[in-house]
Write a protein that holds these residues in place. Structure first.
Motif, PDB file in Angstrom:
ATOM      1  N   ASN A  72       0.808  -1.219   0.000  1.00 22.10           N
ATOM      2  CA  ASN A  72       0.000   0.000   0.000  1.00 22.10           C
ATOM      3  C   ASN A  72       0.843   1.272   0.000  1.00 22.10           C
ATOM      4  OD1 ASN A  72      -2.468  -1.201  -0.294  1.00 22.10           O
ATOM      5  ND2 ASN A  72      -2.815  -1.444   1.899  1.00 22.10           N
ATOM      6  N   GLY A  86     -13.777   5.404 -12.334  1.00 25.91           N
ATOM      7  CA  GLY A  86     -13.919   4.673 -11.070  1.00 25.91           C
ATOM      8  C   GLY A  86     -14.081   5.588  -9.880  1.00 25.91           C
ATOM      9  N   PHE A  88     -15.844   7.433  -6.619  1.00 26.35           N
ATOM     10  CA  PHE A  88     -16.689   6.956  -5.529  1.00 26.35           C
ATOM     11  C   PHE A  88     -17.981   7.753  -5.569  1.00 26.35           C
ATOM     12  CE2 PHE A  88     -12.269   6.604  -3.586  1.00 26.35           C
ATOM     13  CZ  PHE A  88     -12.093   5.332  -4.097  1.00 26.35           C
ATOM     14  N   HIS A  90     -20.515   7.910  -3.729  1.00 25.45           N
ATOM     15  CA  HIS A  90     -21.099   8.441  -2.497  1.00 25.45           C
ATOM     16  C   HIS A  90     -20.314   9.635  -1.966  1.00 25.45           C
ATOM     17  CE1 HIS A  90     -17.930   5.679  -1.350  1.00 25.45           C
ATOM     18  NE2 HIS A  90     -17.888   6.243  -0.155  1.00 25.45           N
ATOM     19  N   LEU A 103      -5.732   9.114   3.056  1.00 26.47           N
ATOM     20  CA  LEU A 103      -5.105   7.826   3.388  1.00 26.47           C
ATOM     21  C   LEU A 103      -3.726   8.039   3.992  1.00 26.47           C
ATOM     22  CD1 LEU A 103      -5.798   5.459   0.345  1.00 26.47           C
ATOM     23  CD2 LEU A 103      -6.568   5.171   2.694  1.00 26.47           C
TER      24      LEU A 103
ATOM     25  N   PRO B 119     -14.742   1.384  -9.128  1.00 26.83           N
ATOM     26  CA  PRO B 119     -14.257   2.171  -7.975  1.00 26.83           C
ATOM     27  C   PRO B 119     -13.483   1.313  -6.976  1.00 26.83           C
ATOM     28  CG  PRO B 119     -16.601   2.544  -8.331  1.00 26.83           C
ATOM     29  CD  PRO B 119     -16.207   1.454  -9.255  1.00 26.83           C
ATOM     30  N   ALA B 122     -10.116   0.950  -8.354  1.00 24.04           N
ATOM     31  CA  ALA B 122      -9.401   2.221  -8.185  1.00 24.04           C
ATOM     32  C   ALA B 122      -8.944   2.382  -6.736  1.00 24.04           C
ATOM     33  CB  ALA B 122     -10.300   3.384  -8.593  1.00 24.04           C
ATOM     34  N   ALA B 123      -9.815   2.030  -5.797  1.00 22.45           N
ATOM     35  CA  ALA B 123      -9.479   2.185  -4.378  1.00 22.45           C
ATOM     36  C   ALA B 123      -8.277   1.320  -4.011  1.00 22.45           C
ATOM     37  CB  ALA B 123     -10.681   1.809  -3.514  1.00 22.45           C
ATOM     38  N   ARG B 124      -8.290   0.067  -4.446  1.00 19.61           N
ATOM     39  CA  ARG B 124      -7.140  -0.810  -4.174  1.00 19.61           C
ATOM     40  C   ARG B 124      -5.890  -0.252  -4.825  1.00 19.61           C
ATOM     41  NH1 ARG B 124     -10.432  -5.718  -5.218  1.00 19.61           N
ATOM     42  NH2 ARG B 124     -11.146  -6.257  -3.128  1.00 19.61           N
ATOM     43  N   MET B 128      -5.594   1.596  -0.752  1.00 17.68           N
ATOM     44  CA  MET B 128      -6.530   1.561   0.372  1.00 17.68           C
ATOM     45  C   MET B 128      -6.527   0.152   0.949  1.00 17.68           C
ATOM     46  SD  MET B 128     -10.465   2.888   0.190  1.00 17.68           S
ATOM     47  CE  MET B 128     -10.333   4.588  -0.296  1.00 17.68           C
ATOM     48  N   PRO B 129      -6.414   0.014   2.270  1.00 19.25           N
ATOM     49  CA  PRO B 129      -6.444  -1.334   2.849  1.00 19.25           C
ATOM     50  C   PRO B 129      -7.812  -1.991   2.617  1.00 19.25           C
ATOM     51  CG  PRO B 129      -5.933   0.340   4.514  1.00 19.25           C
ATOM     52  CD  PRO B 129      -6.238   1.059   3.266  1.00 19.25           C
ATOM     53  N   ARG B 132     -10.856  -0.877   4.584  1.00 24.59           N
ATOM     54  CA  ARG B 132     -11.414   0.412   4.170  1.00 24.59           C
ATOM     55  C   ARG B 132     -12.140   0.299   2.843  1.00 24.59           C
ATOM     56  NH1 ARG B 132      -8.589   6.028   5.427  1.00 24.59           N
ATOM     57  NH2 ARG B 132      -7.400   5.496   7.267  1.00 24.59           N
ATOM     58  N   GLN B 136     -15.561   1.755   3.366  1.00 23.84           N
ATOM     59  CA  GLN B 136     -15.660   3.128   2.862  1.00 23.84           C
ATOM     60  C   GLN B 136     -15.979   3.225   1.378  1.00 23.84           C
ATOM     61  OE1 GLN B 136     -12.142   5.229   4.060  1.00 23.84           O
ATOM     62  NE2 GLN B 136     -12.573   4.993   6.230  1.00 23.84           N
ATOM     63  N   VAL B 137     -15.843   2.111   0.656  1.00 20.37           N
ATOM     64  CA  VAL B 137     -16.156   2.166  -0.776  1.00 20.37           C
ATOM     65  C   VAL B 137     -17.369   1.298  -1.098  1.00 20.37           C
ATOM     66  CG1 VAL B 137     -15.299   1.743  -3.114  1.00 20.37           C
ATOM     67  CG2 VAL B 137     -13.752   2.652  -1.367  1.00 20.37           C
ATOM     68  N   PRO B 140     -20.943   2.015   1.564  1.00 18.88           N
ATOM     69  CA  PRO B 140     -21.793   3.189   1.323  1.00 18.88           C
ATOM     70  C   PRO B 140     -22.644   3.052   0.054  1.00 18.88           C
ATOM     71  CG  PRO B 140     -19.550   3.870   1.855  1.00 18.88           C
ATOM     72  CD  PRO B 140     -19.516   2.383   1.677  1.00 18.88           C
ATOM     73  N   VAL B 141     -22.108   2.356  -0.938  1.00 18.55           N
ATOM     74  CA  VAL B 141     -22.853   2.188  -2.185  1.00 18.55           C
ATOM     75  C   VAL B 141     -23.889   1.077  -2.042  1.00 18.55           C
ATOM     76  CG1 VAL B 141     -22.637   1.633  -4.626  1.00 18.55           C
ATOM     77  CG2 VAL B 141     -20.903   3.037  -3.515  1.00 18.55           C
ATOM     78  N   SER B 215     -25.776   8.361   1.154  1.00 21.00           N
ATOM     79  CA  SER B 215     -25.269   9.572   0.511  1.00 21.00           C
ATOM     80  C   SER B 215     -26.168   9.998  -0.647  1.00 21.00           C
ATOM     81  CB  SER B 215     -23.860   9.314  -0.022  1.00 21.00           C
ATOM     82  OG  SER B 215     -23.581  10.173  -1.102  1.00 21.00           O
TER      83      SER B 215
END
Ligand SMILES: Nc1ncnc2c1ncn2[C@@H]1O[C@H](COP(=O)(O)OP(=O)(O)OP(=O)(O)O)[C@@H](O)[C@H]1O
Ligand SMILES: [Mg+2]
Lengths: 377, 222
Positions: A72, A86, A88, A90, A103, B119, B122-124, B128-129, B132, B136-137, B140-141, B215
């Motif tokens: 990471n 991609g 988010f 929300h 982060l 998404p 993208a987060a990974r 992002m751990p 999360r 967090q991704v 919420p969706v 949201s």
């Protein structure tokens, strides 16, 4: 520098996506990976941020194996932009962009300030900050994707077909914007596309991959166009690579003629003198902007009929345009002459197809001589 | 006499509003049983659904558990538990929780599974751990669907919690069971009306929760 050293990726089902690939990706430049669908571009890109682990070989970042740091940490030092952005859904635009700074443990306020700064940098109006992704156009979403990737100021940017889902006009805008941002920030960018025109336009270096994940050629775009390594690369470049190659030669060295250019206000004596110079005359308005072509006989001093002039085609600017633009102007002009203008659109001269042809031949000779010299060293 | 008359008679009788068997007492007992059962079921169903949905594994096992859970008759289970354990809260809670876990579990799993993968990718890719990424991704969706699973479970619990009365506990089931036993149909209809009202109130609570927790970016695009 990112060094991809003899890397092979074999997926669990046996597919060999990348086969003994070696590439030295230069710092602070855009390196484009291009090739037909399924040739392993995405796999190669994703091995750089360890979204995919190589089966064999290694990848070095500034001389260090990328496996030597926590995954990471590595990823946070590399911006990542994907095809459909991609985002988010929300989170607001501002909070999307602030993701990586958050982060990294920045305070909310600092991360948001930084995000606002980036919105401006990628050409997004800050009034969009509080919106949600669904309220943005595809092109705007893609800009947010780029801003999000740049937010923590990573030295490396990985982009996987970031502009392929938008229409050609928007795509051109995004490409120009990327080049402008790159001029300012000087990131090490690895950019995946299957569009060879995009590769040639954006790449400092272009790696052409063939199906089966093998490298076909790795060269600057001009060299790719002038000397494709084999018939696969040649076919991939397409039929008009000769014309497209002209984009890399400046039109600045073209010898322009000013004799065939007359103003609408020209008197009879001037008109008569210029009629000797060329078979056609280009008429400009009193500010020097082009109006159109005419045969000398059709012009009467003080009473030029603007409606009877022939269209002057699309002018080119020698200071910034390439020989391709000059040739295009000449080919589209009814007289076979291209019109050269300055930054304000005022005529600085005209040039015939013949002269452009000679310039092209001279440019080719120069390139051939340079590469012979390079080869000899 | 019709149902409306029964109801009117029940609710206008002042003695029904006080004491051990009064409406406020029975209603709060019912709400308490229901909340406890929902919390237990959510404590099991949510984490398991979220984690299995995140890793995309175990879908078949979940479908099996869900079918089995739905096929079990709550009342049968209650009698069984009663014979086995005796009086008390436990034999009531078990059938209620068994009833509520499948909708929570399966809906949560499906909700997380159906989140747009890009998404998440993208987060990974941003570093992002996994925890999360999930909280967090994906969550919420997935939230509107997750809440709808909880809502279904809550409604089923509210209407089934009447069975508590069979093992001599309180709740609105008391009116129905005692009423039937005493042939006091005012009581039966009044009790049933209260259960229906509570179910409607549950719907309203979940609607409000979704307004607050989801949201606007997800609500409008979904
Ligand atoms: N997770 C996977 N498991 C098995 N095979 C895969 C996997 N991902 C990709 N492949 C295969 O590996 C090869 C290369 O895939 P990759 O996605 O890298 O291609 P690409 O060049 O990015 O193609 P495109 O232009 O279509 O995006 C393809 O044959 C693909 O089917
Ligand atoms: Mg791809």
């Amino acid at each position: 520098m990112i060094r991809i050293d003899s890397v092979t990726k074999r997926y669990p089902d046996g597919t060999v996506a990348v086969d003994r690939l070696s590439l030295d990706i230069p710092d602070r430049a855009i390196t484009v990976l291009v090739g037909p669908s399924g040739c392993g571009k995405t796999t190669t890109l994703r091995m750089i941020n360890r979204m995919v682990e190589p089966s064999e070989g290694s990848i070095l970042l500034d001389g260090r194996d990328i496996r030597q740091q926590p995954v990471n940490t590595l990823r946070r030092s590399m911006g990542y932009v994907i095809q459909n952005a991609g985002l988010f859904q929300h989170r607001t635009i501002l909070d999307n962009i602030a993701t990586v700074p958050r982060l990294l443990g920045w305070s909310k306020q600092k991360a948001r300030d930084r995000a606002a700064e980036l919105m401006a940098r990628v050409g997004l109006d800050t009034s969009l900050a509080k919106r949600y992704p669904y309220q943005l156009s595809g092109g705007q979403q893609q800009r947010v994707g780029v801003a999000r990737a740049l937010a923590a100021d990573p030295p490396v940017l990985l982009m996987d077909e970031p502009f392929s889902a938008v229409d050609p006009v928007v795509r051109k805008g995004l490409q120009d914007e990327l080049l402008r941002i790159q001029d300012e920030l000087g990131k090490t960018i690895v950019f995946v596309t299957h569009d060879i025109d995009e590769a040639v336009k954006l790449g400092t270096m272009v790696a052409v991959l063939r199906t089966g994940g093998r490298l076909a050629q790795f060269a600057p775009p001009a060299e790719l166009l002038s000397a494709p390594a084999d018939s696969f690369v040649e076919d991939f470049l397409g039929a008009d690579r000769g014309i497209r190659r002209l984009s890399f030669f400046s039109a600045g060295s073209l010898e322009l003629q000013t004799a065939p250019v007359v103003s609408v206000d020209a008197d009879a004596a001037t008109l008569a003198a210029r009629a000797e110079a060329a078979p056609y005359l280009l008429v400009t308005d009193s500010d020097g902007r082009p109006l159109g072509w005419s045969e000398p006989d059709g012009l009467t001093a003080g009473a030029v009929d603007r409606d009877r002039l022939l269209d002057h085609g699309r002018p080119f600017a020698p200071a910034t345009d390439s020989l391709r633009a000059a040739l295009d102007g000449a080919v589209l002009s009814p007289t076979g002459w291209a019109v050269a203008v300055d930054g304000e659109g005022r005529v600085v001269g005209v040039v015939s197809q013949q002269v452009i042809g000679e310039a092209i031949r001279a440019a080719h000779t120069r390139v051939a001589r340079d590469s012979a010299v390079k080869a000899a060293r | 006499m019709n149902v409306l008359h029964f109801a009117q008679a029940f609710f206008s009788d002042g003695s029904h509003w006080h004491g051990r068997d009064g409406i406020p007492t029975r209603l709060s007992e019912h709400v308490k049983y229901s909340l406890e059962a929902l919390l237990f079921a959510a404590a099991v169903g949510l984490p398991v659904g979220l984690v299995t949905g995140h890793y995309g594994r175990g879908g078949n096992a979940l479908a099996l558990i869900a079918t089995a859970g739905r096929a079990l008759p709550s009342f049968g289970l209650l009698v069984l538990m009663f014979i086995w354990i005796g009086f008390g809260m436990v034999p009531v809670m078990i059938p209620l929780v068994v009833l509520a876990v499948p909708p929570i579990l399966v809906t949560t799993y499906e909700a997380v599974r159906s989140v747009d993968p890009s998404p998440v990718d993208a987060a990974r890719g941003m570093g992002m751990p996994e925890s999360r990424v999930l909280l967090q991704v994906e969550l919420p969706v997935a939230l509107p669907l997750v809440l709808s699973g909880l809502r279904t479970a809550a409604i089923q619990i509210v209407s089934t919690a009447t069975i508590a009365a069979y093992v001599s506990l309180g709740g609105l089931g008391r009116y129905i069971i005692d009423g039937l036993y005493q042939r006091d149909y005012e009581k039966v209809v009044g009790g049933a009306g209260l259960v229906a009202g509570l179910a409607l109130a549950t719907l309203v609570v979940f609607w409000a929760a979704a307004r607050l927790a989801v949201s606007p970016g997800v609500r409008r695009s979904g």
